[in-house]
Design a protein around this motif. Structure first.
Motif: not given
Length: 162
Positions: A85-86, A116-124, A134-146
């Motif tokens: 789903l994620a 957030f959706i993928a994290s729901m796969a983990e219990t607790g 998510a913030t680290v991934l968003a910033i890292g993706s922006y820096l790497a790809f854009v």
């Protein structure tokens, strides 16, 4: 034939199947040769290598005894559902869905939704930890790809950027 590790046996079959499919699909492109590689050369070699690794894993599962027999457990339906789903939601949010008039939400929104959706796969799972990730991934993706790779795709939703 006595399977000594079910997990290794079936994962080896999976690797052989995926590798064989990649190698077969690569033959539709011009393969070329080692000195002058075509567009199908790398996927062909990668597919062959993956199939060989799968064959080695399958052979090992028939020869080497695994602790506890390496039995396959029950399907983990909840994690499987949330991970798939994620990825689907990420693709829809990144590019939009014109058939239902959903505009592209851009990379940042798509990464937050994916995380957030993928994290729901983990219990607790915890909101704060997921938000930081998510913030680290968003910033890292922006820096790497854009910034670094200069790829052209929407970063923010269309209704914000116009």
């Amino acid at each position: 034939m006595n399977i000594k590790s079910q997990k290794d046996f079936f994962s080896g079959l999976m690797f052989m199947g995926v590798g064989g499919a990649f190698a077969w699909g690569a033959t539709t492109y011009n393969v070329g040769e080692g000195a002058r590689m075509g567009p199908g050369y790398f996927p062909l070699m990668l597919g062959i290598l993956l199939a060989l690794i799968g064959a080695a894993i399958t052979f090992t599962s028939l020869v080497v005894e695994a602790e506890g027999g390496g039995k396959i457990g029950k399907w983990a339906w909840k994690p499987l559902f949330f991970i798939i789903l994620a990825n689907v939601v990420f693709g829809i949010l990144l590019a939009g869905l014109p058939s239902i008039k959903l505009p592209a939400m851009g990379m940042i929104v798509a990464i937050y939704a994916l995380t957030f959706i993928a994290s729901m796969a983990e219990t607790g799972w915890k909101f704060k930890t997921t938000f930081i990730l998510a913030t680290v991934l968003a910033i890292g993706s922006y820096l790497a790809f854009v910034v670094a790779l200069k790829l052209q795709f929407p970063v923010w939703p269309e209704f914000i950027t116009g």
